[in-house]
Scaffold this motif. Sequence first.
Motif, PDB file in Angstrom:
ATOM      1  N   ASN A   1       0.825  -1.210   0.000  1.00 31.79           N
ATOM      2  CA  ASN A   1       0.000   0.000   0.000  1.00 31.79           C
ATOM      3  C   ASN A   1       0.855   1.253   0.000  1.00 31.79           C
ATOM      4  N   LEU A   2       1.924   1.246   0.797  1.00 34.77           N
ATOM      5  CA  LEU A   2       2.807   2.408   0.832  1.00 34.77           C
ATOM      6  C   LEU A   2       3.444   2.642  -0.536  1.00 34.77           C
ATOM      7  N   LEU A   3       3.929   1.579  -1.161  1.00 31.72           N
ATOM      8  CA  LEU A   3       4.598   1.749  -2.453  1.00 31.72           C
ATOM      9  C   LEU A   3       3.618   2.158  -3.544  1.00 31.72           C
ATOM     10  N   LEU A   4       2.388   1.706  -3.463  1.00 30.51           N
ATOM     11  CA  LEU A   4       1.394   2.168  -4.439  1.00 30.51           C
ATOM     12  C   LEU A   4       1.154   3.667  -4.296  1.00 30.51           C
ATOM     13  N   ALA A   5       1.208   4.152  -3.064  1.00 30.52           N
ATOM     14  CA  ALA A   5       0.940   5.570  -2.819  1.00 30.52           C
ATOM     15  C   ALA A   5       2.136   6.454  -3.152  1.00 30.52           C
ATOM     16  N   HIS A   6       3.365   5.953  -2.944  1.00 34.54           N
ATOM     17  CA  HIS A   6       4.528   6.833  -3.036  1.00 34.54           C
ATOM     18  C   HIS A   6       5.628   6.322  -3.962  1.00 34.54           C
ATOM     19  N   GLY A   7       5.529   5.094  -4.439  1.00 36.32           N
ATOM     20  CA  GLY A   7       6.559   4.550  -5.301  1.00 36.32           C
ATOM     21  C   GLY A   7       6.358   4.935  -6.758  1.00 36.32           C
ATOM     22  N   SER A   8       7.389   4.702  -7.556  1.00 38.11           N
ATOM     23  CA  SER A   8       7.308   4.970  -8.994  1.00 38.11           C
ATOM     24  C   SER A   8       6.636   3.807  -9.702  1.00 38.11           C
ATOM     25  N   ALA A   9       6.264   4.027 -10.964  1.00 35.18           N
ATOM     26  CA  ALA A   9       5.642   2.957 -11.753  1.00 35.18           C
ATOM     27  C   ALA A   9       6.578   1.757 -11.860  1.00 35.18           C
ATOM     28  N   GLU A  10       7.864   2.027 -12.029  1.00 35.70           N
ATOM     29  CA  GLU A  10       8.832   0.931 -12.120  1.00 35.70           C
ATOM     30  C   GLU A  10       8.920   0.163 -10.806  1.00 35.70           C
ATOM     31  N   GLN A  11       8.914   0.882  -9.692  1.00 35.45           N
ATOM     32  CA  GLN A  11       8.961   0.213  -8.391  1.00 35.45           C
ATOM     33  C   GLN A  11       7.716  -0.621  -8.145  1.00 35.45           C
TER      34      GLN A  11
ATOM     35  N   SER B   1      15.155   9.564   4.930  1.00 38.13           N
ATOM     36  CA  SER B   1      14.613   9.168   3.630  1.00 38.13           C
ATOM     37  C   SER B   1      14.182   7.704   3.705  1.00 38.13           C
ATOM     38  N   LEU B   2      13.427   7.277   2.703  1.00 32.11           N
ATOM     39  CA  LEU B   2      12.898   5.911   2.693  1.00 32.11           C
ATOM     40  C   LEU B   2      13.423   5.161   1.474  1.00 32.11           C
ATOM     41  N   PHE B   3      13.830   3.905   1.695  1.00 27.31           N
ATOM     42  CA  PHE B   3      14.445   3.116   0.632  1.00 27.31           C
ATOM     43  C   PHE B   3      13.863   1.709   0.575  1.00 27.31           C
ATOM     44  N   ILE B   4      13.736   1.203  -0.643  1.00 29.33           N
ATOM     45  CA  ILE B   4      13.474  -0.211  -0.860  1.00 29.33           C
ATOM     46  C   ILE B   4      14.827  -0.916  -0.840  1.00 29.33           C
ATOM     47  N   VAL B   5      14.987  -1.859   0.072  1.00 27.15           N
ATOM     48  CA  VAL B   5      16.231  -2.631   0.152  1.00 27.15           C
ATOM     49  C   VAL B   5      15.842  -4.110   0.129  1.00 27.15           C
ATOM     50  N   PRO B   6      15.799  -4.726  -1.037  1.00 29.56           N
ATOM     51  CA  PRO B   6      15.336  -6.112  -1.124  1.00 29.56           C
ATOM     52  C   PRO B   6      16.408  -7.102  -0.682  1.00 29.56           C
ATOM     53  N   ARG B   7      15.957  -8.269  -0.295  1.00 26.05           N
ATOM     54  CA  ARG B   7      16.895  -9.344   0.038  1.00 26.05           C
ATOM     55  C   ARG B   7      17.673  -9.765  -1.212  1.00 26.05           C
ATOM     56  N   PHE B   8      16.969  -9.836  -2.342  1.00 26.92           N
ATOM     57  CA  PHE B   8      17.599 -10.142  -3.628  1.00 26.92           C
ATOM     58  C   PHE B   8      17.318  -9.006  -4.599  1.00 26.92           C
TER      59      PHE B   8
ATOM     60  N   GLU C   1      10.857  11.333  -2.705  1.00 23.88           N
ATOM     61  CA  GLU C   1      11.921  12.334  -2.634  1.00 23.88           C
ATOM     62  C   GLU C   1      12.797  12.106  -1.399  1.00 23.88           C
ATOM     63  N   GLU C   2      14.036  12.569  -1.491  1.00 22.74           N
ATOM     64  CA  GLU C   2      14.914  12.524  -0.331  1.00 22.74           C
ATOM     65  C   GLU C   2      14.328  13.341   0.826  1.00 22.74           C
ATOM     66  N   HIS C   3      14.598  12.876   2.042  1.00 17.77           N
ATOM     67  CA  HIS C   3      14.302  13.594   3.287  1.00 17.77           C
ATOM     68  C   HIS C   3      12.809  13.694   3.581  1.00 17.77           C
ATOM     69  N   ARG C   4      12.005  12.910   2.872  1.00 20.26           N
ATOM     70  CA  ARG C   4      10.570  12.866   3.181  1.00 20.26           C
ATOM     71  C   ARG C   4      10.158  11.468   3.623  1.00 20.26           C
ATOM     72  N   GLY C   5      11.147  10.691   4.021  1.00 22.90           N
ATOM     73  CA  GLY C   5      10.893   9.280   4.306  1.00 22.90           C
ATOM     74  C   GLY C   5       9.929   9.023   5.442  1.00 22.90           C
ATOM     75  N   LEU C   6      10.010   9.839   6.490  1.00 20.89           N
ATOM     76  CA  LEU C   6       9.148   9.579   7.639  1.00 20.89           C
ATOM     77  C   LEU C   6       7.684   9.806   7.292  1.00 20.89           C
ATOM     78  N   SER C   7       7.401  10.831   6.494  1.00 24.02           N
ATOM     79  CA  SER C   7       6.009  11.076   6.096  1.00 24.02           C
ATOM     80  C   SER C   7       5.488   9.919   5.250  1.00 24.02           C
ATOM     81  N   TYR C   8       6.349   9.343   4.391  1.00 20.57           N
ATOM     82  CA  TYR C   8       5.935   8.181   3.607  1.00 20.57           C
ATOM     83  C   TYR C   8       5.710   6.961   4.507  1.00 20.57           C
ATOM     84  N   MET C   9       6.640   6.765   5.444  1.00 20.52           N
ATOM     85  CA  MET C   9       6.534   5.590   6.300  1.00 20.52           C
ATOM     86  C   MET C   9       5.304   5.648   7.187  1.00 20.52           C
TER      87      MET C   9
END
Length: 591
Positions: free
Chosen positions: A135-145, A227-234, A284-292
């Motif tokens: 749900n978070l990524l649908l709201a704030h992620g890119s189409a590629e993500q 900031s908020l990052f996707i960090v996958p296991r693979f 965007e950078e430095h907006r991670g907490l609002s996204y989280m």
Amino acid sequence: MAHLLSRRDLDFLLYEWLDVTALTARERFSAHSRETFDGVLDLSADLAEKLFAPHNKAGDQQQPRMGDDGRVVMIPEVKTAVDAYAAADLIAAPFPEEYGGLALPSTISRASMAWFQAANPGTSSYGLLTTANANLLLAHGSAEQIDTWVRPMLRGDYSGTMCLSEPQAGSSLADITTRATPADDGTYRITGTKMWISGGDHELTDNIVHLVLAKAPGGGSGVKGISLFIVPRFLPDGTRNDVALVGLNHKMGNRGTVNTLLNFGDGTFPVGDGSGAVGYLVGEEHRGLSYMFHMMNEARIGVGFLATAIGYAGYLASVDYARVRTQGRGLAAADPAPVPIIDHADVKRMLLAQKSYVEGALALGLYCSRLVDIEATSTGDERDQTHLLLEVLTPIAKAWPSQWCTEANNLAIQVHGGYGYTSEFDVEQCYRDNRLNPIHEGTNGIQGLDLLGRKVVMNGGAGLALLAQTITATTEKAPADGEAAEFAAALRAAVDELVATTAALWADADPTVALTNSSVYLQAAGHIVIAWMWLEQLLAVGDSTGDFYDGKRAAARYFFRFELPGTGPQLALLRSLDQTTAQTDPAWFTA
């Protein structure tokens, strides 16, 4: 467990009270009907009873462990259940059809998940976390993500987590030290340690999508630098990312959910130049907490549902036990034979208390879920007002069930007597599982600070005003006389007192004074909100007859006569601006 939830109660709340079928008039939900809603609930109850409940005890007694190869080992029934949940499209169900979902209303999706949470809190958490992540990524992620990470999560191929806390920081996110360094290819290199990560490592899915809070250069100090990052296991090409399992946390309860300490970028699985784990910036950078917070707020409502479901399962178990356990004699009975303990007044008190807590909490959770559906399908003033009311209710929807449904589990043990204190009976595990929830997703103390320090005073107090207005509208629907009128008058008085107390607390605009007893404020406000939920249910019952409706009346009567009056002394204490706790010197806590 003999029973998980009451389908009759769910039907009452969904259809007789909330009228969720009215949501189908909104375009997003127009493909649905009472039949499709019931189909999802029937399927959920069946899967929960057949694949989740049977290994609840085994998952508790054989909690996840690290194998000799460093991988997480858990009982095989967990994967069977998780796979079946995904295969039934229950992860994807609340998402739009364009992403493979069913556009199911959140209200029904939450009711569906409650079956699994009641059946097996540990195993149910993997799906809950994945849904919130997506749900978070649908709201704030890119189409590629979305294509790369969300679609596989909705199919059940990947699972999701959120990585906020650190060993030295806990809930103080301003103090996190995890770093994100920009790389030449547009990605970032993540280095740091995250603690208390539910679902952080396992072999249940092909990949794990971690959402990680980290500080990128140029953001300044405190939470503004996060900031908020996707960090996958693979990584997408199959390369193992530098995310390493350091250890597992062994908990008092909710043991079936693997809980981890993770290192990011420590060189265990070096990628490229080995300078850190590969991360992909969300938004965007430095907006991670609002996204989280998008995920955290959803998770907080989910924790409220988890607490409610566990409390409900324990309540039903104690009712079953009280019906068959014979002990003692009736006070006026001539027959010397022992009677079922459910005939004793004090046992009825404990059962009524549990019923008032768990059914009141379930009503609040479903009410908040319906607000989510209305907000998502509205525009303009309706959307803004719905969002504001949901903002005010969210800390209560998390904290009140986690405190009082845990108390319901405590009473369920008491009803069982000595047997309740043994692992042979379900209620002992229910209590241990539920005890985590006052801590989960922001402690209840944090929820109190959020409610009193932000939610009721934001926008010039508009949030509290809207809550008071909405509750008062319910009281105005009550009949002019009778029990409902009595309860409506008591609720109106409590709301007025809450508003006056809030004004008194903030009269000098001094947060050090106003917030000293914010936990007391949270408890009082929570009880007032649950009383509102009970008045709503009582009005929905109307003149209906039968044991089910009489039970609703009894639970409402209990809450208004035994529970709501306790808010008076709490609010009086708050208005006195008592500083006993704040002025206590730490040196006084001596051995």
